[in-house]
Design an enzyme around this catalytic site. Structure first.
Site, short mmCIF file in Angstrom:
data_model
loop_
_atom_site.label_atom_id
_atom_site.label_comp_id
_atom_site.label_asym_id
_atom_site.label_seq_id
_atom_site.Cartn_x
_atom_site.Cartn_y
_atom_site.Cartn_z
N SER A 173 0.86 -1.54 0.00
CA SER A 173 -0.12 -0.15 0.22
C SER A 173 0.41 1.20 0.41
CB SER A 173 -1.00 -0.07 0.92
OG SER A 173 -0.21 -0.07 2.71
N HIS B 291 -4.85 -3.18 -2.68
CA HIS B 291 -4.96 -2.16 -3.77
C HIS B 291 -4.62 -2.90 -5.23
CE1 HIS B 291 -4.17 1.24 -0.66
NE2 HIS B 291 -3.49 0.36 0.18
N LYS C 204 -11.55 0.76 -2.35
CA LYS C 204 -10.39 1.58 -3.25
C LYS C 204 -10.78 1.32 -4.48
CE LYS C 204 -7.24 0.70 0.19
NZ LYS C 204 -7.78 1.36 1.28
C1 LIG Z 1 -3.33 -3.00 2.23
C2 LIG Z 1 -4.34 -3.13 3.16
N1 LIG Z 1 -5.38 -3.52 3.60
C3 LIG Z 1 -6.77 -3.83 3.56
C4 LIG Z 1 -6.56 -2.51 4.18
C5 LIG Z 1 -7.57 -2.39 5.14
O1 LIG Z 1 -9.02 -1.87 4.51
P1 LIG Z 1 -10.64 -0.93 4.58
O2 LIG Z 1 -10.21 0.09 4.02
O3 LIG Z 1 -11.44 -1.55 3.86
O4 LIG Z 1 -10.94 -0.81 5.63
C6 LIG Z 1 -6.07 -1.16 3.48
C7 LIG Z 1 -6.30 0.20 3.29
O5 LIG Z 1 -7.27 0.77 3.24
C8 LIG Z 1 -4.87 -1.83 2.66
O6 LIG Z 1 -3.92 -0.89 2.13
#
Ligand SMILES: Cc1ncc(COP(=O)(O)O)c(C=O)c1O
Length: 382
Positions: A181, A209, A239
């Protein structure tokens, strides 16, 4: 001051000293521009990679679902919150990822903190990439399994850890981001899949992502010439999908186990119908026009070429500046020129690697990308 407020104030003062204090900035988002601090800025800090959060067809689907089913889902999915839109969304996700089944959670964070403890426990082993997202680490800690970090994208190091520790644990999990990320690079999922098979470990890839933009929109498991062997494909709908919620795509028995053991699914209210309808509409749009999925990466590559940066593997382009102060100053310089590139500081990224993290979207205009690239080449860091 009472001890509670005193504790909070001292913690905040320490953050201030390191330029690490964060504040919530009111931001009104459009598809590309945001309004912030009284200014209109072209945003390179949204994960809305396909600009779908503002798409008229998707908004209409959300409104229609609210009219039909109401605003909230009223209960956990296991009680009465499993409105009819869930089945349609899960069928689409399973089809996209090539799995037997899918399970939608309240968010990506809730997915990882539910999935991991449902699969492994205190006697088990979890081996994670050191840069894996905070919610993979949170899930690992909640499971109370022995959690070991391997050096970033270093399959050899992951193997060393498994060789040394696997035999002492009944079950083992390997967990990694599919697309990292904060760095935008891809995990070596084909090699990790093979490693997992050799050590009878289960591979969990977080494709937050990747879905919608990598591998023709199918995600990082499908980035190579042949799909990687990833039995646990997790991701988020917040996203590129432009909505909200998390998911796990896996086999039928694993998904049925989630319904019975994933505490973040069982003990949390289902998603609002509008959110689920929006995700369905977004997946339909992506399926109709797979070429669109490739646009954010193409934009990121055009930017990097002009800015003199290494070729990105995803629409995320980090510009590592070192100190938090340097990252904040660079962010301010870009803001003065009309661009939003929020500074990312520890503990989100390792100490000494504060950065700007640019996220490119399908609709970013080419001339603005060129201006940003010139500015970055000439003035960041200044
Ligand atoms: C790699 C990764 N996994 C999980 C999440 C969490 O997802 P959510 O925003 O739907 O809670 C994020 C960012 O928010 C992320 O960048």
């Amino acid at each position: 001051m009472n001890s509670l407020d005193d504790f909070a104030a001292r913690k905040l003062a320490a953050l201030d000293r390191g330029a690490l204090r964060r504040t919530l900035v009111e931001t009104a988002r459009g598809a590309l521009y945001v309004e912030r601090n009284g200014r209109r800025l072209l945003s390179f800090s949204c994960n809305d990679y396909l600009n779908l959060s503002q798409h008229p067809e998707i908004k209409a689907a959300a409104v229609a679902a609210t009219e039909r089913y109401g605003v909230g889902s009223g209960a956990s999915r296991l009680v009465t919150g499993n409105h009819p839109l869930y089945a349609a969304l899960e069928a689409r996700l399973a089809r996209l990822k090539g799995t037997e089944a899918a399970c939608v959670f309240g968010s990506g964070f809730l997915a990882n903190t539910g999935i991991i403890p449902a699969l492994i426990g205190p006697d088990d082993l979890v081996v994670l990439d050191e840069l894996a997202h905070a919610c993979l680490w949170a899930g690992a800690r909640l499971s109370r399994a022995a959690a070991l970090a391997f050096r970033h994208n270093d399959v050899g190091h992951a193997e060393e850890l498994l060789r040394a520790h696997r035999a002492r644990h009944p079950r083992a999990l390997i967990a990694t981001d599919g697309v990292f990320s904060m760095d935008g690079d891809l995990a070596p999922l084909i090699a990790l899949g093979a490693l997992a098979r050799r050590y009878d470990a289960w591979l969990l890839a977080d494709d937050a992502h990747g879905i919608g933009i990598i591998g023709g929109g199918r995600g990082s498991t499908f980035a190579g010439a042949t799909p990687a062997d990833v039995p646990l494909q997790m991701g988020t709908l917040s996203k590129a999908i432009g909505a909200y919620g998390g998911y796990l795509c896996a086999s039928q028995p694993v998904v049925a186990l989630m319904h019975n053991r994933a505490r973040t699914l069982i003990y949390s209210t289902g998603l609002p119908p509008a959110t689920v309808a929006a995700a369905i509409a977004a997946l339909d749009l992506i399926a109709r026009d797979p070429a669109y999925a490739a646009r954010p990466l193409a934009k990121a590559r055009a930017f990097a070429r002009r800015a003199g940066l290494p070729e990105p593997q995803s629409p995320i382009v980090p510009i590592i500046l070192g100190t938090a102060q340097a990252a904040l100053a660079a962010s301010r310089r870009l803001e003065d020129a009309g661009f939003l590139a929020v500074a990312i500081r520890p503990p989100t990224v390792p100490e000494g690697t504060a950065r700007l993290r640019l996220a490119f979207t399908a609709a970013h205009p080419d001339d603005a990308i060129e201006r940003l690239a010139d500015l970055v080449r000439e003035r960041v860091p200044a």
